[in-house]
Design an enzyme around this catalytic site. Structure first.
Site, PDB file in Angstrom:
ATOM      1  N   LYS A  10     -13.887  62.152  13.967  1.00 22.80           N
ATOM      2  CA  LYS A  10     -14.318  63.754  14.349  1.00 22.80           C
ATOM      3  C   LYS A  10     -14.626  64.373  13.072  1.00 22.80           C
ATOM      4  CE  LYS A  10     -12.251  64.277  18.999  1.00 22.80           C
ATOM      5  NZ  LYS A  10     -11.419  65.142  20.080  1.00 22.80           N
ATOM      6  N   PHE A  58     -12.048  75.018  27.441  1.00 25.00           N
ATOM      7  CA  PHE A  58     -12.248  74.796  25.889  1.00 25.00           C
ATOM      8  C   PHE A  58     -13.749  74.014  25.608  1.00 25.00           C
ATOM      9  CE2 PHE A  58      -9.750  71.304  28.002  1.00 25.00           C
ATOM     10  CZ  PHE A  58     -10.591  70.132  27.501  1.00 25.00           C
ATOM     11  N   ASN A 113      -8.305  67.300  16.551  1.00 21.62           N
ATOM     12  CA  ASN A 113      -7.581  66.106  16.626  1.00 21.62           C
ATOM     13  C   ASN A 113      -7.786  64.791  16.060  1.00 21.62           C
ATOM     14  OD1 ASN A 113      -8.982  65.439  18.710  1.00 21.62           O
ATOM     15  ND2 ASN A 113      -7.685  65.609  20.462  1.00 21.62           N
ATOM     16  N   GLU A 127     -20.289  56.142  27.314  1.00 25.56           N
ATOM     17  CA  GLU A 127     -20.138  56.436  25.688  1.00 25.56           C
ATOM     18  C   GLU A 127     -20.793  55.607  24.844  1.00 25.56           C
ATOM     19  OE1 GLU A 127     -16.170  58.987  26.470  1.00 25.56           O
ATOM     20  OE2 GLU A 127     -16.077  57.388  25.150  1.00 25.56           O
TER      21      GLU A 127
HETATM   22  P1  IDP Z   1      -8.531  63.000  24.772  1.00 30.41           P
HETATM   23  O1  IDP Z   1      -9.642  63.159  23.579  1.00 30.41           O
HETATM   24  O2  IDP Z   1      -7.103  62.458  24.377  1.00 30.41           O
HETATM   25  O3  IDP Z   1      -9.122  62.049  25.740  1.00 30.41           O
HETATM   26  P2  IDP Z   1      -9.400  65.186  26.605  1.00 30.41           P
HETATM   27  O4  IDP Z   1      -8.663  65.714  27.550  1.00 30.41           O
HETATM   28  O5  IDP Z   1     -10.455  63.924  27.090  1.00 30.41           O
HETATM   29  O6  IDP Z   1      -8.428  64.370  25.620  1.00 30.41           O
HETATM   30  O7  IDP Z   1     -10.130  66.079  25.890  1.00 30.41           O
HETATM   31  C1  IDP Z   1     -11.473  66.071  25.179  1.00 30.41           C
HETATM   32  C2  IDP Z   1     -11.192  66.703  23.768  1.00 30.41           C
HETATM   33  O8  IDP Z   1     -11.172  68.026  23.996  1.00 30.41           O
HETATM   34  C3  IDP Z   1      -9.775  66.497  23.052  1.00 30.41           C
HETATM   35  O9  IDP Z   1      -9.675  65.360  21.970  1.00 30.41           O
HETATM   36  C4  IDP Z   1      -9.774  67.777  22.042  1.00 30.41           C
HETATM   37  O10 IDP Z   1     -10.499  67.566  20.915  1.00 30.41           O
HETATM   38  C5  IDP Z   1     -10.274  68.887  22.999  1.00 30.41           C
HETATM   39  N1  IDP Z   1      -9.258  69.422  23.851  1.00 30.41           N
HETATM   40  C6  IDP Z   1      -8.642  68.920  24.791  1.00 30.41           C
HETATM   41  N2  IDP Z   1      -7.564  69.700  25.300  1.00 30.41           N
HETATM   42  C7  IDP Z   1      -7.854  71.027  24.771  1.00 30.41           C
HETATM   43  C8  IDP Z   1      -7.394  72.316  24.825  1.00 30.41           C
HETATM   44  O11 IDP Z   1      -6.265  72.559  25.704  1.00 30.41           O
HETATM   45  N3  IDP Z   1      -7.703  73.196  24.064  1.00 30.41           N
HETATM   46  C9  IDP Z   1      -8.642  72.882  23.235  1.00 30.41           C
HETATM   47  N4  IDP Z   1      -9.320  71.590  23.037  1.00 30.41           N
HETATM   48  C10 IDP Z   1      -8.981  70.895  23.911  1.00 30.41           C
END
Ligand code: IDP
Ligand code: MG
Length: 141
Positions: A10, A58, A113, A127
């Site tokens: 990212k 988000f 992240n 994807e």
């Molecule tokens: P993942 O990337 O571990 O699969 P997902 O739940 O699919 O997690 O969420 C997609 C992306 O959205 C995450 O990687 C992160 O960048 C963002 N994200 C997830 N949860 C939150 C949150 O609670 N606050 C802000 N951003 C979030």
């Protein structure tokens, strides 16, 4: 069983100059890059990619982040590639990610992240097709 998964380094990790470290982790784990590009997503592209999260609070912030600079987008191939990559990544929130994972090493918070990885075969298929036509995926190595 050999399978493919979509990974994204990212914009936060690209800015931190962590591309090399992260690519090395994939290769050491037996995940071969079979397609790869540096891409600065326009915001509507990020919105299309993350459409599954449209209703989440988000969503807008996530799409702004994902379109804030270039990402490295890859297709990784190998045995159990989807789960193997999720294990390498660690938990979504870097504060909860196991030591030694990519997110523990390079993530800043639950949003910034460092990496993305497909979470199931269906998701991987969507994807990979979203970013790469078949002719840009190099098989047979
Ligand atoms: P993942 O990337 O571990 O699969 P997902 O739940 O699919 O997690 O969420 C997609 C992306 O959205 C995450 O990687 C992160 O960048 C963002 N994200 C997830 N949860 C939150 C949150 O609670 N606050 C802000 N951003 C979030
Ligand atoms: Mg996810």
């Amino acid at each position: 069983m050999s399978e493919r998964t979509l990974a994204i380094i990212k914009p936060d990790a690209v800015k931190k100059l962590a591309i090399g470290d992260i690519l090395g982790r994939y290769e050491k784990a037996g995940l071969k890059p079979v397609a790869m590009k540096l891409l600065h997503m326009a915001k509507p592209v990020a919105e299309g990619f993350y459409a599954v999260h449209k209703a989440r609070p988000f969503f807008d912030s996530l799409c702004t982040f994902m379109s804030s600079g270039p990402s490295v987008i890859l297709v990784l191939q190998g045995d159990n590639a989807i789960k193997k990559n999720r294990d390498l990544m660690g938990a979504t929130d870097p504060a909860k990610a196991d030591k030694g994972t990519i997110r523990a090493a390079h993530g800043t918070n639950i949003e910034f992240n460092a990496v993305h990885g497909s979470d199931s075969p269906d998701t991987a298929q969507f994807e990979i097709g979203f970013f790469f036509p078949g002719m840009e995926i190099y098989d047979g190595r």
